[in-house]
Motif scaffolding. Structure first.
Motif, short mmCIF file in Angstrom:
data_model
loop_
_atom_site.label_atom_id
_atom_site.label_comp_id
_atom_site.label_asym_id
_atom_site.label_seq_id
_atom_site.Cartn_x
_atom_site.Cartn_y
_atom_site.Cartn_z
N LEU A 1 39.45 78.04 29.47
CA LEU A 1 39.02 77.33 28.27
C LEU A 1 37.57 76.86 28.36
O LEU A 1 36.78 77.09 27.44
CB LEU A 1 39.96 76.16 27.98
CG LEU A 1 39.76 75.45 26.63
CD1 LEU A 1 39.90 76.44 25.48
CD2 LEU A 1 40.76 74.32 26.48
N ILE B 1 44.15 70.28 19.24
CA ILE B 1 44.93 71.48 19.59
C ILE B 1 45.31 72.24 18.33
O ILE B 1 45.22 73.46 18.27
CB ILE B 1 46.17 71.09 20.42
CG1 ILE B 1 45.73 70.49 21.76
CG2 ILE B 1 47.07 72.30 20.65
CD1 ILE B 1 46.85 69.91 22.59
N LYS C 1 42.80 75.51 31.64
CA LYS C 1 41.64 74.82 31.07
C LYS C 1 40.34 75.07 31.85
O LYS C 1 39.32 75.43 31.29
CB LYS C 1 41.96 73.33 30.98
CG LYS C 1 40.97 72.52 30.22
CD LYS C 1 41.48 71.08 30.10
CE LYS C 1 40.41 70.18 29.53
NZ LYS C 1 40.86 68.79 29.52
N ILE D 1 44.89 76.36 27.24
CA ILE D 1 45.00 74.95 27.64
C ILE D 1 45.56 74.84 29.06
O ILE D 1 45.10 74.03 29.86
CB ILE D 1 45.86 74.17 26.62
CG1 ILE D 1 45.08 74.06 25.30
CG2 ILE D 1 46.24 72.80 27.15
CD1 ILE D 1 45.93 73.66 24.12
N LYS D 2 46.56 75.67 29.37
CA LYS D 2 47.13 75.66 30.72
C LYS D 2 46.10 76.04 31.77
O LYS D 2 46.12 75.57 32.90
CB LYS D 2 48.32 76.61 30.80
CG LYS D 2 49.59 76.09 30.18
CD LYS D 2 50.69 77.12 30.33
CE LYS D 2 52.00 76.66 29.72
NZ LYS D 2 53.03 77.71 29.79
#
Length: 201
Positions: free
Chosen positions: A43, A10, A39, A36-37
């Motif tokens: 992401l 991260i 993903k 990230i939230k």
């Protein structure tokens, strides 16, 4: 010394995002957290798109644009006016002109401007490629769409000298009052350029 708040993966994501223009460390942390939230929705697709870009994006050997084919789609478009070449400093300038959709010409990306203090001379820019394109024939006008900075104007004068023996018309973008601009908010240099470049109404 600041505490580490996340694992090395991260932290690396944050450090890399912070290198993107317009994102500082704080914005990079927010962007990383958002990615990230989300993903699965963001992401993973972003990682895939970046991997594709690494594999497939090329610099056009003709004009210097970036695309997935070489020559690029602009250079191979038969509807483009091949007699007019718009010279820009960077690919972002090319994209800005394309968004304006005001001209259906071809382009040439220099890759920067002449800046002796920064060690950028003619050999560090894509000037030889431009001269070679003009020397091939078929070009009637070069439009210098460089920034109105000292380095941009120096580059424009240098290019004008380099192209003087080919019989092509060399023009530049007009400088002055922007559309929707108010005189009271403009700097003196812009006002002076606007008065100097005035046209018939």
């Amino acid at each position: 010394m600041s505490k580490r708040i996340a694992g090395p993966e991260i932290e690396r994501l944050i450090q890399l995002l912070a290198k993107v223009p317009g994102l500082g460390p704080r914005s990079a942390r927010r962007a990383a957290l958002h990615l990230i939230k989300k993903k699965e929705q963001l992401l993973a697709p972003l990682a895939g798109a970046m991997a594709d870009a690494v594999d497939k994006v090329r610099v056009c050997s003709t004009c210097g644009n970036v695309d997935t084919v070489d020559p690029c789609m602009i250079c191979t478009d038969p509807r483009r006016d091949g007699a007019t070449i718009v010279v820009v400093e960077d690919v972002s300038d090319l994209w800005a002109l394309e968004r304006a959709a005001a001209l259906n010409a071809r382009y040439h990306v220099l890759g920067g401007t002449l800046s002796p203090l920064d060690g950028i001379g003619p050999d560090q820019l894509n000037i030889k490629g431009l001269v070679a394109r003009v020397a091939e024939g078929g070009v009637s006008e070069i439009i210098l769409a460089v920034n109105a900075t000292v380095e941009g104007q120096t580059t424009a004068h240098y290019l004008t000298d380099q192209l003087s023996g080919f019989g092509v018309k060399v023009t530049r973008l007009a400088h002055g009052v922007p559309v929707g601009g108010e005189l009271d908010y403009l700097d003196e240099g812009t006002l002076a350029a606007a008065l100097k470049s005035r046209t018939a109404f």
